[in-house]
Scaffold this motif. Sequence first.
Motif: not given
Lengths: 577, 144, 328
Positions: A553, A558, A560, C275, C277
């Motif tokens: 990460r 990140t 996300k 995590d 996708s």
Amino acid sequence: MEEKRIGVYVCWCGNNIALMVDVEAVSEEMKKLPNVVIAKNYKYMCSDPGQDLIINDIKEHNLNRIVVAACSPRIHELTFRKALENAGLNPYMFEMANIREQVSWVHTNREEATRKAKSLVVGAINKVSFHEPLDKRSVDIDPATLIIGGGISGISAALLIADSGNKVYLVEKTGKLGGHTANVDLTFPYLYSAQQMIDFKIKRLINHPNIELFLDTQIEEIFGYVGNFETTLKINTAEKVELKFGNIIVATGLKTFDPSGIEEYGYGKLPDVITSSEFEKMLLHGKVQTKEGKVPKNVVIIHCVGSRNKNYHEYCSRTCCMTALKYSNQLRSALPHSNIFQVYADMRAFGKGCEEFYTQSSRKDIMFLMFDQQNELPKIREAGKKDNCNLIVEINEKLSGEPIEVPADLVILMTSMEAHEEAKNIAHAVGISMCGNDFYIEKHPKLDPVATTTDGVYIVGTCQGPKDIPDSISQAEAAAARILAIILQGSVHVEVTTAFVNEEVCCGCQTCICVCPYTAISFDEEKNVSVVNEILCKGCGTCGSACPTGAIRCRHFTDKQILSQIEGLMSITLEEV
Amino acid sequence: MDFKPTIVSFLCNWCSYTGADLAGTSRMKYAPNIRIIRVMCSGRIEPTFILKAFREGADGVLICGCHPGDCHYHEGNYKCLRRFHLIQKYIQQMGINKDRLRLDWVSASEGKQFAELADEMTETIKELGPCEVKNTMEKLDKIC
Amino acid sequence: MGEDEKNKKPKLKMAVYWGAACGGCCVSVLDVHEKLFDVVAAADLVFWPIALDFKYKDLKAMPDGYIDLTLYNGAIRNSENQHIAMLLRQKTKILVAYGSCAHMGGIPGLANFSTKEQIFDRIYCDTESTENPEKIKPQHIYKVPEGELELPIFYNDVMPLDQVVCVDYYLPGCPPQTERLLEVFMAIVNGSELPSKKTVIGAYEKSQCDECERKKTENKKIKKFYRPWEIEDDGETCFLEQGVICLGPATRGGCGTRCIKGNAPCRGCYGPPPDVSDPGAKMMSAIATMIDANDPEEIENIIEQIEDPAGTFYRFSLPGSILRRKVV
């Protein structure tokens, strides 16, 4: 999980943003988004009252994430992070939307600019929603300094730091100190001897108890980060010395332009066409003469060789005009009866004492001829038998508009300054950037001219751009002062937006290891996982993108955070305008 | 109505983002279709981001990094270059015109080049017309 | 009723159904061999068309939430698959997307490179062995003298199960490893605490490399890509380090590296680790990073050797990936 409470602040930047972006509409729109508790616009967010607005809101409304839509984060990200900190919030719970440099200043349709601004702010809100508090790390500063380059800049910086009682390692790749200054006879505009100035400094340096000197030494790779760098020096390509130091000054200097590529001048083919550095050597030896050993009757000095021309270098090398005038002064003294021609493009007499020097020099029976160096360079050819000189310089003289032929026995080419061939290697070793093939890039061209984007690395002298001796020394001593200030502080904050490995997921494929440019990733055989040394990591994120498992990460960038920023950016398009 | 494309652009912090800022500081004008996402290095730009941008409705994706040899992190831009070539091959297989994804190098001093690139990319995408990825997905979702 | 009978846990009601599938998943359930007796002892199979005679009306008649556990394998390809998926969702407490097709679209998902028309044209008109001069193709409704005939609607797209109904768990694999199925089954039977919903069960958090016995180093630099038969495999060196594309690093473990043990690289049927996708995108990123060239032309030449990136990196995951299908 803690409830997300986001505050959004849209800056007018006076009229800079507010004229092109409907800041009111932007802040109103943001109020509709989930988790946005407050959205405001204000004249100058970076001002004290602007920052207080954020700080008070954080306290009053219990905000835990902040978005400021204003100028580039490269300008004020740190300002606002500090404001968050002052309000007791982790500084990384912050994101900026760049609606000035990348919206209001570059677009012309207010409605479109406003929509774009909105989309950028939604992107920032989305991203900040996934921000995590990051802990500041501070590291102790090793008080030693590494200086690369033993020219006038490196020497000046070394002396200042060493005089303060701190250790300096000075590395010079050749066997001799003094750099280009040591090859210069007199200096402009006061005609001081460069030798005397530099010799004095070199003597002091060699005998200085705090300076360790490494001649004939190369730098290959430097590891570490501000405060704690280390390297292995290669002396004479054999002996190796390991050094540790906290800061680096890069003072690698310049290379003179090789004019043999300019066909018009015939350098390399016509023996009496020489470069300014070759002429300095003549001056140092006290003998101005042609290849055949004769005293030249006609000396032509051609300016801007390799400078200010799109085929070579577009920049001005800054020192050549004055150096050329210095030559005519020295020539006039040495050869009182010679004809001296200054063939120039523009006479640039910047700086203290220089315009005066120009005026004085022009009274010394020197012919000034102007050429248009954008369109037509002067041409040098061998003279005919009848000509009574070695060479003929053909010029389309700009002021008279006439083509003229100038007799010459010696032609001096005022060659430009350029970056060293090895500059790129040094840039890689220390982690700084270059403007293409040119000089090193400073952190900010106006506000931070000696620092670089790598903390703890400073650039001084001509490796940063063409400059003369006093400018080089000023820059060197400025960098030295910066370093002394850090040494005095004793510690410094380092990058926290580093990568880390989620050991629960890492499968030990080792794809990441040779991806890292800083060898910050190693493999733990026992656990069968990769491990990031977060002190060595500089946060580029390349390993995160190479990791096929999603185990790495990249903090603050990140997957996300970025994926959700993309969603935000795309939530408002221009189509409806 | 005129087609107004949206282009998502990923720029590295040190060269390209600074270059884009310079375009602003120099008050150069360019098309408002580019939306910039800042990453520290072009080496951070993942295929996932590019695909996500198309999925969310981007008509084009523009990636910019430091010129080869000038990467602030030594070689991140080369990693980006390799990924770019593979992902470009993949999106073509998925029916996306390869010109919708572009990689270019923009240095910190190339504000003008960035502004021109933004205009050029916008023109290219206007000629190609809207990207149908998002529409296709929405139609797919309607079945359920 | 005796004490024993009273204390005995009520038997689990279980269903197994196949959508667009090859049947391998159903067979994998049978692959429990003699353990089938344990399964049958613990569970009543209330619906399993491939093995036992049930009618859809039986399913319809069940009250909502009647079935404790449904293993739905296969993708959604037509209206019948979707209809039964929705019906099963209604009747089931724990709905598991069983196998790669239900999980990510699987091999049938590769049909998303084509349209319904292209598929029909090929199958009903163009194949070399087809004799169909009138170009008759399946119709949803067809009138015959006896009345109307109805076929399920063939969709233009293949979808994984979770694109049509809410899925509780995913049990990946093509087919899932029988041991993993038994572990999950026994956990449910024993009333163990189940992981949070919408997660993958019956597979590991870590990718294949963690279990893979081949020797791995950091030396992952690829100058040339090879197909598996183009190398002399020593059976010990990591496939990637031999230039063979192996999706192991982007694929969950749990299968026991069956393919790799058989000297074939992993093709990704177990799907992405948590995590991630889009495993195809992650793997493309990793593989491209390994390319040992900086010159654009050389890079292109090396990538040229990957004949079919979409098919290679999305063999099992196309409909569940970000782009889901080819844009036409």
